[in-house]
Design a protein around this motif. Structure first.
Motif, PDB file in Angstrom:
ATOM      1  N   ILE A   1      11.027   2.953   3.267  1.00 52.24           N
ATOM      2  CA  ILE A   1      11.148   2.085   4.441  1.00 52.24           C
ATOM      3  C   ILE A   1      10.068   2.418   5.455  1.00 52.24           C
ATOM      4  N   SER A   2       9.893   3.684   5.697  1.00 57.45           N
ATOM      5  CA  SER A   2       8.861   4.108   6.646  1.00 57.45           C
ATOM      6  C   SER A   2       7.484   3.624   6.201  1.00 57.45           C
ATOM      7  N   SER A   3       7.210   3.770   4.898  1.00 59.12           N
ATOM      8  CA  SER A   3       5.903   3.347   4.402  1.00 59.12           C
ATOM      9  C   SER A   3       5.719   1.839   4.518  1.00 59.12           C
ATOM     10  N   PHE A   4       6.781   1.108   4.194  1.00 52.52           N
ATOM     11  CA  PHE A   4       6.648  -0.352   4.246  1.00 52.52           C
ATOM     12  C   PHE A   4       6.521  -0.865   5.671  1.00 52.52           C
ATOM     13  N   LEU A   5       7.031  -0.086   6.635  1.00 51.47           N
ATOM     14  CA  LEU A   5       6.857  -0.496   8.027  1.00 51.47           C
ATOM     15  C   LEU A   5       5.395  -0.391   8.439  1.00 51.47           C
ATOM     16  N   ILE A   6       4.611   0.373   7.669  1.00 53.14           N
ATOM     17  CA  ILE A   6       3.165   0.411   7.893  1.00 53.14           C
ATOM     18  C   ILE A   6       2.486  -0.641   7.023  1.00 53.14           C
ATOM     19  N   LEU A   7       2.923  -0.663   5.759  1.00 54.87           N
ATOM     20  CA  LEU A   7       2.259  -1.517   4.778  1.00 54.87           C
ATOM     21  C   LEU A   7       2.376  -3.002   5.120  1.00 54.87           C
ATOM     22  N   LEU A   8       3.599  -3.431   5.434  1.00 57.07           N
ATOM     23  CA  LEU A   8       3.812  -4.871   5.617  1.00 57.07           C
ATOM     24  C   LEU A   8       3.037  -5.434   6.806  1.00 57.07           C
ATOM     25  N   PRO A   9       3.127  -4.800   7.999  1.00 59.47           N
ATOM     26  CA  PRO A   9       2.334  -5.366   9.102  1.00 59.47           C
ATOM     27  C   PRO A   9       0.836  -5.313   8.821  1.00 59.47           C
ATOM     28  N   GLY A  10       0.366  -4.199   8.244  1.00 54.62           N
ATOM     29  CA  GLY A  10      -1.069  -4.062   7.981  1.00 54.62           C
ATOM     30  C   GLY A  10      -1.537  -5.090   6.964  1.00 54.62           C
ATOM     31  N   TYR A  11      -0.812  -5.146   5.859  1.00 55.72           N
ATOM     32  CA  TYR A  11      -1.205  -6.071   4.791  1.00 55.72           C
ATOM     33  C   TYR A  11      -1.002  -7.518   5.226  1.00 55.72           C
ATOM     34  N   GLY A  12       0.111  -7.772   5.924  1.00 57.86           N
ATOM     35  CA  GLY A  12       0.402  -9.131   6.385  1.00 57.86           C
ATOM     36  C   GLY A  12      -0.670  -9.651   7.326  1.00 57.86           C
ATOM     37  N   THR A  13      -1.088  -8.807   8.278  1.00 57.20           N
ATOM     38  CA  THR A  13      -2.149  -9.217   9.196  1.00 57.20           C
ATOM     39  C   THR A  13      -3.443  -9.480   8.428  1.00 57.20           C
ATOM     40  N   ALA A  14      -3.729  -8.591   7.476  1.00 61.08           N
ATOM     41  CA  ALA A  14      -4.947  -8.769   6.681  1.00 61.08           C
ATOM     42  C   ALA A  14      -4.876 -10.073   5.905  1.00 61.08           C
ATOM     43  N   LEU A  15      -3.698 -10.390   5.402  1.00 60.54           N
ATOM     44  CA  LEU A  15      -3.544 -11.614   4.607  1.00 60.54           C
ATOM     45  C   LEU A  15      -3.788 -12.852   5.465  1.00 60.54           C
ATOM     46  N   VAL A  16      -3.101 -12.898   6.616  1.00 58.07           N
ATOM     47  CA  VAL A  16      -3.228 -14.075   7.472  1.00 58.07           C
ATOM     48  C   VAL A  16      -4.656 -14.226   7.980  1.00 58.07           C
ATOM     49  N   LEU A  17      -5.206 -13.128   8.531  1.00 60.33           N
ATOM     50  CA  LEU A  17      -6.567 -13.203   9.078  1.00 60.33           C
ATOM     51  C   LEU A  17      -7.601 -13.389   7.984  1.00 60.33           C
ATOM     52  N   GLY A  18      -7.415 -12.674   6.878  1.00 57.70           N
ATOM     53  CA  GLY A  18      -8.392 -12.750   5.791  1.00 57.70           C
ATOM     54  C   GLY A  18      -8.476 -14.147   5.213  1.00 57.70           C
ATOM     55  N   VAL A  19      -7.307 -14.757   4.969  1.00 58.96           N
ATOM     56  CA  VAL A  19      -7.310 -16.108   4.389  1.00 58.96           C
ATOM     57  C   VAL A  19      -7.873 -17.107   5.405  1.00 58.96           C
ATOM     58  N   THR A  20      -7.400 -17.026   6.647  1.00 58.62           N
ATOM     59  CA  THR A  20      -7.853 -17.994   7.655  1.00 58.62           C
ATOM     60  C   THR A  20      -9.361 -17.896   7.875  1.00 58.62           C
TER      61      THR A  20
END
Lengths: 286, 285
Positions: free
Chosen positions: A95-114
């Motif tokens: 859980i602790s790791s995913f609280l880092i992974l999801l925001p980091g990866y999610g932001t990268a996904l949204v910004l990277g694709v856009t």
């Protein structure tokens, strides 16, 4: 007209008579997919045979070492016991790791694709981004970890930032490549249908780039896990990388190896989910 | 009613004036002058390399001329527009949308204010017009080439454009499907009121004579219009009877000779270029 229609339909009966709806897997495709599904659901015996050989070798080597009083390679049974005992702690770490992974990866996904789609379709944005990307993308993101930890106020923020950096470039570059590679006929069609720039981004460029985007997402996800665990080795007080580091410090090798196995399983699970999402989203690709 | 007819009669068609088009160093089209009357069915006939598809892309606004002028209904063509619907040779439906959604995009352009359900219903009606009502919810990859091309025609019709541009739309189909789609196109075009102005690119003489009111024959190197033939046969045309008509056979021969003569002229000027052209020419007769 009626005979024409009838002929057209009768020549297609094999396709048309199969009742299909949007959600169903079309008949023609399930035929193509069959061998692959078999492999995915584990009917092939080869990987199990290899796993059995590796486990046996591990067990034998571990036993031999343990017999000499060497604890460095705990045998599988010991590791599995440690894994079972550590599950609650590992779950908290996940859980602790995913609280880092999801925001980091999610932001990268949204910004990277856009930004990738924009840079791939807008000449001046492309001219602005691509030279910068050429220089910035190859920097191994791991080298940012000490700096990010030193500069950003919390570990959580620095780790999230580093995960973002690792996932952003592959997603951005692939989205841009995908947008630039949209087939001419799709672009022509968008134009003759009178699509606005935004409309053609949303309805044509984005779906047409999805194969590239998923490719970037896969690479980006791999990088994310590497960066996440490396960052946790540096300064976390929880998380998967931290778990391994912690028990390594105490020379508790069974738990350490259990942590490695568990991290591998989590990574594999995330990759599998992504692969399934890709498969669903790209149903239209022959 | 009379008002509508008066309006129809005053519609303007397509006009091309002294158009040149070069791609880099090579001249693709030279000195094209062509007028298409409103409601007319014009076939652009020529061998590969005669620039007929390029000319259609220029009319569609997908390419800009190097020099010269193009107008549609009196307005200069300076880009693609929904008043000029296009059907391409390769079924250019968006593969990630259902057939109905593909058509609904065009309905949306023709009637921006419509509710989603009404858009769907109209898309379906257009699909029914081309005999594809059953396939509305399917994806393009589930359909045969002929069905995809029907859907592409339905999408073009859904734009309700006064101009319809078709680039060898049946070129990739087998002969049986091609014949069916030719009949369908004729039925749909004749059944529309007002009839759209239609420019149809083809390299088949029979196809041109079966469908069109007028055939503009193009030659290659550089592409230009070498002759313009009115097609005098009464409509509705019936394929078998038409093919047996001596008048049809005479016109067919004449056009074939025109294409051959152009090829031979080029053979004298540049034997190598002519050799390739002669090979191609043989296909069109």
């Amino acid at each position: 007209m009626p005979p024409t229609k009838e002929l057209a339909m009768s020549s297609q009966t094999n396709v048309l008579s199969v009742p299909l709806d949007r959600g169903a897997v079309p008949a023609t495709r399930s035929v193509v997919r069959q061998p692959r599904r078999r492999r995915l659901s584990g009917f092939a015996w080869e990987p199990w045979a290899l796993a059995a050989i590796l486990l046996t070798a591990w067990q034998l080597a571990g036993q031999a070492l343990a017999g000499e009083g060497n604890p460095l390679l705990p045998p599988p049974l010991v590791v599995f016991a440690a894994l079972r005992d550590s599950l609650p702690e590992l779950w908290r770490g996940t859980i602790s790791s995913f609280l880092i992974l999801l925001p980091g990866y999610g932001t990268a996904l949204v910004l990277g694709v856009t930004l990738g789609l924009l840079a791939g379709t807008t000449p001046w944005l492309g001219r602005a981004f691509f030279p910068v990307a050429k220089v910035a993308a190859p920097i191994p993101p791991t080298v940012f970890i000490p700096y990010a930890i030193a500069v950003l106020p919390t570990f959580h923020l620095s780790a999230t930032f580093v995960v973002f950096l690792g996932a952003f470039w592959p997603i951005f570059l692939n989205a841009a490549a995908g947008a630039a590679a949209v087939e001419g006929r799709h672009r022509d069609n968008a134009r003759v249908l009178g699509f606005s720039h935004f409309e053609s981004l949303r309805k044509v460029v984005f779906p047409a780039s999805l194969p590239h985007i998923f490719c970037g997402m896969g690479v980006g996800l791999g990088f994310s896990f590497i960066l996440l665990t490396v960052a946790e080795l540096f300064g976390a007080n929880a998380g998967l990388g931290r778990f391994v580091q912690y028990y390594a410090d105490y020379a508790d090798y069974p738990r350490m190896v259990a942590g490695i196995l568990y991290t591998g399983a989590v990574t594999w699970g995330a990759m599998t989910l992504l692969e399934q999402a890709r498969h669903r989203a790209l149903f239209w690709q022959r | 009613m009379s008002k509508i007819i008066a309006h129809v009669e005053h519609r303007e068609g397509l006009r091309i004036e002294s158009l040149d088009f070069a791609y880099g160093e090579s001249l693709i089209l030279r000195g094209i002058d062509l007028a298409v009357q409103a409601g007319e069915f014009l076939a652009l006939l020529g061998p590969s390399g005669s620039g007929k598809s390029t000319l259609l892309r220029l009319l569609a606004g997908l390419e800009r001329p190097t020099s010269g002028r193009l107008t549609a209904a009196g307005d200069p063509i300076d880009g693609p527009g929904t008043e000029r619907a296009v059907v391409f040779q390769h079924y250019a439906l968006f593969p990630w949308m259902t057939v109905a959604d593909n058509v609904a995009e065009a309905v949306h352009k023709a009637h921006p204010g419509l509710a989603r359900s009404e858009r769907r219903a109209r898309a379906r009606a257009h699909l029914e017009r081309v005999g594809l009502g059953e396939a509305a919810g399917r994806y393009p990859f589930e359909l045969s080439g002929g069905m995809q091309q029907r859907a592409a025609i339905a999408r073009a019709l859904a734009l309700e454009s006064p101009f319809l541009l078709m680039d060898e739309p049946f070129g990739a189909l087998d002969p049986v499907n091609r014949a069916k789609l030719q009949d369908l196109l004729l039925a749909v075009w004749q059944g529309s009121s007002p009839r759209p102005t239609l420019v149809f690119v083809t390299h088949g003489i029979d196809e041109a004579l079966l469908l069109a009111d007028r055939v503009a024959v193009m030659g290659a190197n550089p592409g230009r219009i070498i002759r313009d033939y009115p097609v005098p046969f009464a409509r509705p045309r019936e394929r078998v009877a038409l093919y047996q008509d001596p008048g049809f056979q005479r016109l067919r021969e004449e056009i074939a000779e025109t294409l051959d003569a152009d090829t031979l002229t080029r053979l004298d000027a540049n034997p190598e270029a002519g050799f390739h052209a002669a090979n191609q020419g043989a296909r069109y007769v």
